[in-house]
Write a protein that holds these residues in place. Structure first.
Motif, PDB file in Angstrom:
ATOM      1  N   GLY A  31     -86.359  87.543 108.186  1.00  0.00           N
ATOM      2  CA  GLY A  31     -87.509  87.482 109.065  1.00  0.00           C
ATOM      3  C   GLY A  31     -87.310  88.300 110.326  1.00  0.00           C
ATOM      4  O   GLY A  31     -86.195  88.407 110.836  1.00  0.00           O
ATOM      5  N   PHE A  32     -88.399  88.862 110.818  1.00  0.00           N
ATOM      6  CA  PHE A  32     -88.370  89.743 111.985  1.00  0.00           C
ATOM      7  C   PHE A  32     -89.452  89.254 112.931  1.00  0.00           C
ATOM      8  O   PHE A  32     -90.640  89.357 112.636  1.00  0.00           O
ATOM      9  N   ILE A  33     -89.043  88.686 114.067  1.00  0.00           N
ATOM     10  CA  ILE A  33     -90.027  88.057 114.940  1.00  0.00           C
ATOM     11  C   ILE A  33     -89.964  88.608 116.359  1.00  0.00           C
ATOM     12  O   ILE A  33     -88.932  89.114 116.808  1.00  0.00           O
ATOM     13  N   GLY A  34     -91.084  88.501 117.030  1.00  0.00           N
ATOM     14  CA  GLY A  34     -91.211  88.992 118.391  1.00  0.00           C
ATOM     15  C   GLY A  34     -92.678  88.965 118.774  1.00  0.00           C
ATOM     16  O   GLY A  34     -93.555  88.881 117.916  1.00  0.00           O
ATOM     17  N   HIS A  35     -92.948  89.036 120.072  1.00  0.00           N
ATOM     18  CA  HIS A  35     -94.335  89.011 120.529  1.00  0.00           C
ATOM     19  C   HIS A  35     -95.024  90.327 120.193  1.00  0.00           C
ATOM     20  O   HIS A  35     -94.391  91.297 119.743  1.00  0.00           O
ATOM     21  N   ASN A  36     -96.327  90.385 120.414  1.00  0.00           N
ATOM     22  CA  ASN A  36     -97.077  91.625 120.192  1.00  0.00           C
ATOM     23  C   ASN A  36     -96.516  92.732 121.074  1.00  0.00           C
ATOM     24  O   ASN A  36     -96.282  92.535 122.272  1.00  0.00           O
ATOM     25  N   GLY A  37     -96.294  93.910 120.493  1.00  0.00           N
ATOM     26  CA  GLY A  37     -95.763  95.031 121.252  1.00  0.00           C
ATOM     27  C   GLY A  37     -94.254  95.048 121.378  1.00  0.00           C
ATOM     28  O   GLY A  37     -93.694  95.885 122.090  1.00  0.00           O
ATOM     29  N   MET A 156     -92.826  93.840 104.658  1.00  0.00           N
ATOM     30  CA  MET A 156     -94.168  93.319 104.918  1.00  0.00           C
ATOM     31  C   MET A 156     -94.369  93.076 106.410  1.00  0.00           C
ATOM     32  O   MET A 156     -93.469  92.592 107.100  1.00  0.00           O
ATOM     33  N   ASP A 157     -95.567  93.393 106.868  1.00  0.00           N
ATOM     34  CA  ASP A 157     -95.945  93.195 108.260  1.00  0.00           C
ATOM     35  C   ASP A 157     -97.015  92.108 108.313  1.00  0.00           C
ATOM     36  O   ASP A 157     -98.152  92.332 107.912  1.00  0.00           O
ATOM     37  N   ASN A 181     -83.614  87.604  92.032  1.00  0.00           N
ATOM     38  CA  ASN A 181     -83.361  88.623  91.005  1.00  0.00           C
ATOM     39  C   ASN A 181     -82.716  89.881  91.577  1.00  0.00           C
ATOM     40  O   ASN A 181     -82.752  90.952  90.959  1.00  0.00           O
ATOM     41  N   GLY A 182     -82.118  89.758  92.765  1.00  0.00           N
ATOM     42  CA  GLY A 182     -81.342  90.854  93.333  1.00  0.00           C
ATOM     43  C   GLY A 182     -82.072  91.755  94.297  1.00  0.00           C
ATOM     44  O   GLY A 182     -81.499  92.719  94.808  1.00  0.00           O
ATOM     45  N   GLY A 183     -83.336  91.453  94.568  1.00  0.00           N
ATOM     46  CA  GLY A 183     -84.091  92.238  95.536  1.00  0.00           C
ATOM     47  C   GLY A 183     -83.880  91.726  96.950  1.00  0.00           C
ATOM     48  O   GLY A 183     -83.044  90.846  97.202  1.00  0.00           O
ATOM     49  N   ALA A 184     -84.637  92.275  97.887  1.00  0.00           N
ATOM     50  CA  ALA A 184     -84.546  91.854  99.285  1.00  0.00           C
ATOM     51  C   ALA A 184     -85.925  91.921  99.924  1.00  0.00           C
ATOM     52  O   ALA A 184     -86.771  92.723  99.520  1.00  0.00           O
ATOM     53  N   ILE A 185     -86.142  91.075 100.925  1.00  0.00           N
ATOM     54  CA  ILE A 185     -87.406  91.001 101.653  1.00  0.00           C
ATOM     55  C   ILE A 185     -87.128  91.160 103.142  1.00  0.00           C
ATOM     56  O   ILE A 185     -86.250  90.497 103.690  1.00  0.00           O
ATOM     57  N   PHE A 186     -87.885  92.034 103.788  1.00  0.00           N
ATOM     58  CA  PHE A 186     -87.842  92.188 105.249  1.00  0.00           C
ATOM     59  C   PHE A 186     -89.281  92.097 105.733  1.00  0.00           C
ATOM     60  O   PHE A 186     -90.124  92.903 105.352  1.00  0.00           O
ATOM     61  N   PHE A 187     -89.579  91.074 106.544  1.00  0.00           N
ATOM     62  CA  PHE A 187     -90.975  90.901 106.944  1.00  0.00           C
ATOM     63  C   PHE A 187     -91.097  90.362 108.357  1.00  0.00           C
ATOM     64  O   PHE A 187     -90.240  89.622 108.840  1.00  0.00           O
ATOM     65  N   SER A 188     -92.166  90.777 109.012  1.00  0.00           N
ATOM     66  CA  SER A 188     -92.471  90.270 110.343  1.00  0.00           C
ATOM     67  C   SER A 188     -93.479  89.137 110.228  1.00  0.00           C
ATOM     68  O   SER A 188     -94.294  89.106 109.296  1.00  0.00           O
ATOM     69  N   THR A 189     -93.430  88.220 111.178  1.00  0.00           N
ATOM     70  CA  THR A 189     -94.401  87.134 111.192  1.00  0.00           C
ATOM     71  C   THR A 189     -94.452  86.496 112.575  1.00  0.00           C
ATOM     72  O   THR A 189     -93.461  86.494 113.310  1.00  0.00           O
ATOM     73  N   HIS A 190     -95.646  85.970 112.896  1.00  0.00           N
ATOM     74  CA  HIS A 190     -95.798  85.158 114.099  1.00  0.00           C
ATOM     75  C   HIS A 190     -95.749  83.673 113.756  1.00  0.00           C
ATOM     76  O   HIS A 190     -95.733  82.828 114.659  1.00  0.00           O
ATOM     77  N   VAL A 191     -95.748  83.367 112.466  1.00  0.00           N
ATOM     78  CA  VAL A 191     -95.747  81.973 112.026  1.00  0.00           C
ATOM     79  C   VAL A 191     -94.292  81.512 111.924  1.00  0.00           C
ATOM     80  O   VAL A 191     -93.650  81.644 110.880  1.00  0.00           O
ATOM     81  N   LEU A 192     -93.780  80.982 113.030  1.00  0.00           N
ATOM     82  CA  LEU A 192     -92.351  80.675 113.101  1.00  0.00           C
ATOM     83  C   LEU A 192     -91.947  79.536 112.179  1.00  0.00           C
ATOM     84  O   LEU A 192     -90.812  79.492 111.708  1.00  0.00           O
ATOM     85  N   GLU A 193     -92.873  78.610 111.913  1.00  0.00           N
ATOM     86  CA  GLU A 193     -92.548  77.514 110.998  1.00  0.00           C
ATOM     87  C   GLU A 193     -92.280  78.051 109.594  1.00  0.00           C
ATOM     88  O   GLU A 193     -91.370  77.574 108.901  1.00  0.00           O
ATOM     89  N   VAL A 194     -93.061  79.045 109.183  1.00  0.00           N
ATOM     90  CA  VAL A 194     -92.851  79.671 107.871  1.00  0.00           C
ATOM     91  C   VAL A 194     -91.514  80.395 107.836  1.00  0.00           C
ATOM     92  O   VAL A 194     -90.735  80.258 106.887  1.00  0.00           O
ATOM     93  N   ALA A 195     -91.228  81.164 108.881  1.00  0.00           N
ATOM     94  CA  ALA A 195     -89.960  81.893 108.943  1.00  0.00           C
ATOM     95  C   ALA A 195     -88.776  80.942 108.876  1.00  0.00           C
ATOM     96  O   ALA A 195     -87.794  81.200 108.169  1.00  0.00           O
ATOM     97  N   GLU A 196     -88.867  79.847 109.601  1.00  0.00           N
ATOM     98  CA  GLU A 196     -87.748  78.893 109.646  1.00  0.00           C
ATOM     99  C   GLU A 196     -87.459  78.297 108.276  1.00  0.00           C
ATOM    100  O   GLU A 196     -86.294  78.125 107.893  1.00  0.00           O
ATOM    101  N   LYS A 197     -88.499  77.975 107.524  1.00  0.00           N
ATOM    102  CA  LYS A 197     -88.323  77.348 106.219  1.00  0.00           C
ATOM    103  C   LYS A 197     -87.969  78.344 105.128  1.00  0.00           C
ATOM    104  O   LYS A 197     -87.268  78.002 104.173  1.00  0.00           O
ATOM    105  N   LEU A 198     -88.437  79.584 105.272  1.00  0.00           N
ATOM    106  CA  LEU A 198     -88.349  80.547 104.177  1.00  0.00           C
ATOM    107  C   LEU A 198     -87.159  81.485 104.283  1.00  0.00           C
ATOM    108  O   LEU A 198     -86.577  81.878 103.262  1.00  0.00           O
TER     109      LEU A 198
END
Length: 237
Positions: A31-37, A156-157, A181-198
């Motif tokens: 997960g990649f988090i931060g405020h707008n900008g 994903m953004d 299956n051996g892949g990787a995910i890099f995604f930004s989100t403002h939904v911190l509850e989702v990031a924390e669980k996922l």
């Protein structure tokens, strides 16, 4: 799978990303988090080969985005925060267009289109022009098109914006399946509850600078991710 080394990107006198280094390994949801900008979208677009950067290097599966952008793009999928699709196409035409770009066989594309369109419940809409799609439907189609070539890395953004709860739940499961299956995910989100669980790992960025990263449990400790994020924001102001 994705290695960012000392990435720097400026717009005029402003450094949108300042000496950023991250490593996303196979099997990880990062997960990649931060405020707008904060520099999230700039970083993501640089990783996808969409945006040139000033200094540093980005590697996808060991290949440089700078020197071999086409090879890198063949291994990744990118889902923007606001899918800009071709409204004059139908849903199935768009999916076949993307499948053609990635040289997906007729058998594989039919199987994947059927699988994901049924899962996201838009099979009956594939014959309709994209101009008739809602934002949520376009987001679902963008996700399906991203997965049609079975990418090793999905970037994903804000992927959950516009998705209904059922589609969000499905996407979370697909993300975990890709990593299992051996892949990787890099995604930004403002939904911190989702990031924390996922997420397995998380990076927090502010003003283009990385302020904390690592395993989710290490980053948040006994607090919630939201509490840690707000504390770090205050400390660095």
């Amino acid at each position: 799978m994705l290695r960012i080394e000392h990435l720097t990107k400026s717009y005029g006198d402003k450094k949108a990303v300042d000496d950023l280094s991250l490593h996303i390994k196979p099997g990880e949801i990062y997960g990649f988090i931060g405020h707008n900008g904060a520099g999230k979208t700039t970083t993501i677009k640089a990783c996808c080969g969409i945006l040139r950067f000033d200094n540093g290097e980005i590697y996808v599966d060991g290949t440089s985005v700078k020197t071999n952008p086409i090879e890198c793009k063949s291994k990744i999928a990118y889902i923007p925060d606001n899918p800009d699709l071709y409204d004059y196409m139908t849903g199935v035409q768009y999916l076949n267009f993307v499948a053609d770009i990635f040289a997906v066989s007729a058998e594989d594309r039919q199987s994947r289109i059927h699988k994901y369109a049924d899962a996201f419940e838009i099979t009956k809409d594939l014959a309709q022009p994209l101009s008739a799609y809602s934002h949520g439907m376009k987001q679902k189609l963008a996700i399906i098109s991203a997965l049609i070539h079975n990418p090793k890395l999905v970037i994903m953004d804000e992927p959950f914006v516009g998705l209904d709860p059922k589609a969000s739940h499905l996407l979370k499961g697909l993300m975990r399946d890709i990593c299992d299956n051996g892949g990787a995910i890099f995604f930004s989100t403002h939904v911190l509850e989702v990031a924390e669980k996922l997420c397995d790992k998380v990076a927090i960025i502010k003003g283009g600078k990385l302020i904390k990263s690592g395993d989710m449990d290490e980053v948040k400790g006994d607090d919630s991710l939201e509490e840690v994020f707000l504390e770090l924001e205050d400390e660095k102001c």
